[in-house]
Design a protein around this motif. Structure first.
Motif, PDB file in Angstrom:
ATOM      1  N   GLY A  11      37.295  14.268  56.519  1.00  0.00           N
ATOM      2  CA  GLY A  11      36.785  12.890  56.442  1.00  0.00           C
ATOM      3  C   GLY A  11      37.716  11.876  57.073  1.00  0.00           C
ATOM      4  N   PHE A  15      36.658   5.415  56.345  1.00  0.00           N
ATOM      5  CA  PHE A  15      37.516   4.242  56.094  1.00  0.00           C
ATOM      6  C   PHE A  15      38.942   4.635  55.684  1.00  0.00           C
ATOM      7  CE2 PHE A  15      38.451   1.361  52.275  1.00  0.00           C
ATOM      8  CZ  PHE A  15      39.294   0.515  52.993  1.00  0.00           C
ATOM      9  N   THR A  42      29.035  11.571  59.757  1.00  0.00           N
ATOM     10  CA  THR A  42      27.820  11.026  59.150  1.00  0.00           C
ATOM     11  C   THR A  42      27.776   9.551  59.534  1.00  0.00           C
ATOM     12  OG1 THR A  42      28.894  10.235  57.136  1.00  0.00           O
ATOM     13  CG2 THR A  42      28.193  12.557  57.158  1.00  0.00           C
ATOM     14  N   GLY A  45      31.171   7.884  59.418  1.00  0.00           N
ATOM     15  CA  GLY A  45      32.310   8.326  60.230  1.00  0.00           C
ATOM     16  C   GLY A  45      32.214   7.711  61.609  1.00  0.00           C
ATOM     17  N   GLY A  80      32.555  18.660  62.368  1.00  0.00           N
ATOM     18  CA  GLY A  80      31.905  19.718  61.611  1.00  0.00           C
ATOM     19  C   GLY A  80      31.811  19.364  60.142  1.00  0.00           C
ATOM     20  N   ASP A  81      31.052  20.203  59.452  1.00  0.00           N
ATOM     21  CA  ASP A  81      30.728  19.964  58.046  1.00  0.00           C
ATOM     22  C   ASP A  81      31.684  20.757  57.163  1.00  0.00           C
ATOM     23  OD1 ASP A  81      29.453  19.911  55.521  1.00  0.00           O
ATOM     24  OD2 ASP A  81      27.494  19.673  56.476  1.00  0.00           O
ATOM     25  N   ALA A 105      33.628  12.721  51.874  1.00  0.00           N
ATOM     26  CA  ALA A 105      32.707  12.566  50.740  1.00  0.00           C
ATOM     27  C   ALA A 105      31.575  11.650  51.170  1.00  0.00           C
ATOM     28  CB  ALA A 105      33.434  11.939  49.548  1.00  0.00           C
ATOM     29  N   SER A 107      30.240   8.412  49.792  1.00  0.00           N
ATOM     30  CA  SER A 107      31.110   7.554  48.981  1.00  0.00           C
ATOM     31  C   SER A 107      30.459   6.300  48.410  1.00  0.00           C
ATOM     32  CB  SER A 107      32.321   7.150  49.828  1.00  0.00           C
ATOM     33  OG  SER A 107      31.911   6.262  50.853  1.00  0.00           O
ATOM     34  N   TYR A 181      27.118   9.438  42.261  1.00  0.00           N
ATOM     35  CA  TYR A 181      28.374   9.491  43.027  1.00  0.00           C
ATOM     36  C   TYR A 181      29.532   9.899  42.133  1.00  0.00           C
ATOM     37  CZ  TYR A 181      32.746   7.738  45.037  1.00  0.00           C
ATOM     38  OH  TYR A 181      34.053   7.622  45.472  1.00  0.00           O
ATOM     39  N   SER A 209      41.523   3.265  42.522  1.00  0.00           N
ATOM     40  CA  SER A 209      40.561   2.176  42.292  1.00  0.00           C
ATOM     41  C   SER A 209      39.951   1.730  43.629  1.00  0.00           C
ATOM     42  CB  SER A 209      41.280   1.022  41.601  1.00  0.00           C
ATOM     43  OG  SER A 209      42.307   0.543  42.449  1.00  0.00           O
ATOM     44  N   LYS A 220      30.010  -1.727  51.645  1.00  0.00           N
ATOM     45  CA  LYS A 220      30.813  -1.985  50.455  1.00  0.00           C
ATOM     46  C   LYS A 220      31.058  -3.489  50.346  1.00  0.00           C
ATOM     47  CE  LYS A 220      31.371   2.514  49.788  1.00  0.00           C
ATOM     48  NZ  LYS A 220      32.216   3.355  50.606  1.00  0.00           N
TER      49      LYS A 220
HETATM   50  P1  NAD Z   1      33.749   6.835  53.831  1.00  0.00           P
HETATM   51  O1  NAD Z   1      32.338   6.954  53.387  1.00  0.00           O
HETATM   52  O2  NAD Z   1      34.186   5.629  54.583  1.00  0.00           O
HETATM   53  O3  NAD Z   1      34.141   8.097  54.740  1.00  0.00           O
HETATM   54  C1  NAD Z   1      33.751   9.400  54.425  1.00  0.00           C
HETATM   55  C2  NAD Z   1      34.014  10.274  55.647  1.00  0.00           C
HETATM   56  O4  NAD Z   1      33.646  11.630  55.298  1.00  0.00           O
HETATM   57  C3  NAD Z   1      33.171   9.884  56.862  1.00  0.00           C
HETATM   58  O5  NAD Z   1      33.976   9.896  58.020  1.00  0.00           O
HETATM   59  C4  NAD Z   1      32.096  10.981  56.920  1.00  0.00           C
HETATM   60  O6  NAD Z   1      31.635  11.223  58.243  1.00  0.00           O
HETATM   61  C5  NAD Z   1      32.853  12.159  56.340  1.00  0.00           C
HETATM   62  N1  NAD Z   1      31.946  13.169  55.755  1.00  0.00           N
HETATM   63  C6  NAD Z   1      30.917  12.947  54.897  1.00  0.00           C
HETATM   64  N2  NAD Z   1      30.308  14.111  54.612  1.00  0.00           N
HETATM   65  C7  NAD Z   1      30.975  15.091  55.286  1.00  0.00           C
HETATM   66  C8  NAD Z   1      30.834  16.499  55.374  1.00  0.00           C
HETATM   67  N3  NAD Z   1      29.865  17.154  54.706  1.00  0.00           N
HETATM   68  N4  NAD Z   1      31.709  17.191  56.141  1.00  0.00           N
HETATM   69  C9  NAD Z   1      32.692  16.550  56.824  1.00  0.00           C
HETATM   70  N5  NAD Z   1      32.865  15.208  56.787  1.00  0.00           N
HETATM   71  C10 NAD Z   1      32.022  14.485  56.019  1.00  0.00           C
HETATM   72  O7  NAD Z   1      34.626   7.037  52.509  1.00  0.00           O
HETATM   73  P2  NAD Z   1      36.018   6.375  52.109  1.00  0.00           P
HETATM   74  O8  NAD Z   1      35.766   5.063  51.474  1.00  0.00           O
HETATM   75  O9  NAD Z   1      36.958   6.498  53.242  1.00  0.00           O
HETATM   76  O10 NAD Z   1      36.455   7.367  50.935  1.00  0.00           O
HETATM   77  C11 NAD Z   1      37.253   8.514  51.219  1.00  0.00           C
HETATM   78  C12 NAD Z   1      37.534   9.253  49.915  1.00  0.00           C
HETATM   79  O11 NAD Z   1      38.196   8.387  48.996  1.00  0.00           O
HETATM   80  C13 NAD Z   1      36.280   9.741  49.202  1.00  0.00           C
HETATM   81  O12 NAD Z   1      36.561  11.007  48.677  1.00  0.00           O
HETATM   82  C14 NAD Z   1      36.069   8.723  48.091  1.00  0.00           C
HETATM   83  O13 NAD Z   1      35.405   9.319  46.985  1.00  0.00           O
HETATM   84  C15 NAD Z   1      37.495   8.361  47.764  1.00  0.00           C
HETATM   85  N6  NAD Z   1      37.705   7.021  47.203  1.00  0.00           N
HETATM   86  C16 NAD Z   1      37.200   5.919  47.837  1.00  0.00           C
HETATM   87  C17 NAD Z   1      37.459   4.645  47.317  1.00  0.00           C
HETATM   88  C18 NAD Z   1      36.952   3.403  48.015  1.00  0.00           C
HETATM   89  O14 NAD Z   1      37.112   2.308  47.488  1.00  0.00           O
HETATM   90  N7  NAD Z   1      36.382   3.501  49.211  1.00  0.00           N
HETATM   91  C19 NAD Z   1      38.211   4.507  46.137  1.00  0.00           C
HETATM   92  C20 NAD Z   1      38.714   5.652  45.527  1.00  0.00           C
HETATM   93  C21 NAD Z   1      38.468   6.911  46.071  1.00  0.00           C
END
Ligand code: NAD
Ligand code: TYD
Length: 376
Positions: A11, A15, A42, A45, A80-81, A105, A107, A181, A209, A220
């Protein structure tokens, strides 16, 4: 202190992951290893978030060099996945992966309410696939684990459920997730810890957090509100606007993750937070002042566009993190104040029009299709 060499970042085009990769390659002199970013690209990304990193550290910076004997290349992108076991296995072997940091994830809570299935697939099955591949690839013939390996699982404070007016989540607060989620993330946390206890997989876990900062997808709260303000659109506040979140700047989160990866105890769980609680509506009024000041808008006029809308089903009332463990045991401290972090975030959105246009027009999706084929 662990020495981490070949890191699989799942991932890494999202973000938090893209900020992690940038910080590690650009601002962490102690890290001299390689990063392999596995991302399905996705909707969340966006390779544009790392275009300059790719140019400086990726294959494009070293034309003709082969990925397997990659002298000099420190950043590899693999589309890839994480649910694709044979792909994940081949990456472990090709790059001799010793470390996984698992960000990938689905998210967004609102999307999980509309369509939970993708959350179960990626967050539960995808995490299982990564854990089980690591177990297989890091065990030697006798079943003992590779000594220098580490699997760091990234999670959220939302697994703990919702707080009343007082108290904060600690690492021993029981899981009580309320949205698809958070339920899927809680499942993945349990799986990660089960792999530590059952198979001896070297796992660390962090629950953070709400993050904010550059490159956050504008679904978001903070980036959505910034962009709506700049475009003169309504600012939708769910319910009474009095839900509380604890905000941390993405770089502070990522420094904490790196600290846990280097020094955290295997089987250890670490809360990360900003000690920075804000009611949504108060945060929004503050953000209106920051954006108006920087973009030359009239804050009184922007305030008129605040629009209370139907509440999110099962909307958690309050999150607040007790992060005393990581401070006490590993010496991490938050460095960016909320004022400073909001200022940097607004500046980033104001000076990255191309990134925003790409998302708004969907152009980044076409670009991905052209360069990487259909999305996973
Ligand atoms: P995001 O949604 O911005 O990015 C998720 C990334 O995962 C994307 O690049 C997407 O393409 C990739 N992805 C999704 N499904 C996939 C799959 N099956 N295979 C490969 N790649 C895949 O999320 P984020 O905000 O960057 O969050 C990253 C992590 O941090 C997550 O695990 C989230 O639960 C956790 N988190 C986020 C926050 C927040 O405030 N954003 C806070 C605490 C924890
Ligand atoms: P969000 O950024 O979706 O993060 P999370 O739900 O994971 O905490 O939302 C943060 C808070 O802002 C949450 O209480 C829901 C609220 N919210 C709004 O009031 N309006 C919006 O348009 C969005 C996206 C969120």
């Amino acid at each position: 202190m662990r020495s981490l060499k070949n890191i699989l970042v799942s991932g890494g085009s999202g973000f938090i992951g893209c900020n992690f990769i940038r910080t590690l390659l650009e601002k962490t002199p102690g890290f001299t290893g390689r990063i392999v970013n596995l991302d399905a690209l996705t909707y969340a990304g966006n390779p544009a978030s790392l275009a300059d990193v790719e140019a400086a550290y990726g294959k494009t910076a070293h034309p003709g060099v082969n990925a397997a004997d990659s002298t000099g290349i420190r950043y590899f992108f693999e589309k890839g996945d994480i649910c694709d076991r044979s792909l994940v296995e081949s990456l472990f072997r090709t790059y001799d992966i010793d470390t996984v940091v698992h960000f990938a994830a689905e998210s967004h809570v609102d999307r999980s309410i509309l369509g939970p299935e993708a959350f179960i697939k990626t967050n539960v099955m995808g995490t299982f696939t990564l854990l089980d591949t690591a177990r297989q690839c890091w065990a030697d013939g006798s079943g003992a684990m590779r000594q220098d390996a580490l699997f760091h699982h990234i999670s959220t404070d939302e697994v703990y459920g919702s707080l009343g007016e007082t108290g904060r989540f600690t690492e021993t607060t029981p899981c009580d997730p309320r949205s698809p989620y958070s339920a899927s993330k809680a499942s993945s946390d349990h799986l990660a810890m089960a792999y530590y206890h059952t198979y001896g997989l070297p796992v660390t876990l962090s629950n953070c957090s709400n993050n904010y900062g550059p490159c956050q997808f504008p679904e978001k709260l903070i980036p959505l509100m910034i962009l709506n303000m700049l475009e003169g659109k309504p600012l939708p506040v769910y319910g009474d606007g009095k839900n509380i979140r604890d905000w941390v700047y993405v770089e502070d989160h990522n420094r904490a993750v790196w600290t846990v990866m280097q020094k955290g105890e295997c089987g250890g769980k670490y809360n990360i937070g900003g000690e920075n609680e804000w009611e949504n509506i108060r945060l929004l009024y503050t953000l209106i002042d920051v954006v108006s000041g920087k973009a030359g808008l009239d804050p009184a006029k922007v305030r008129e566009t605040v629009h209370f809308v139907r509440d999110r089903p099962g909307h958690d009332r309050r999150y607040a993190i007790d992060c005393s463990k990581i401070k006490r045991e590993l010496g991490w401290e938050r460095q960016v104040t909320f004022e400073e972090g909001l200022g940097k975030t607004v500046d980033w959105y104001l000076s990255n029009a191309a990134w925003i246009d790409g998302i708004r027009s969907g152009e980044y999706l076409d670009w991905v299709k052209k360069n990487y084929g259909d999305r996973a």
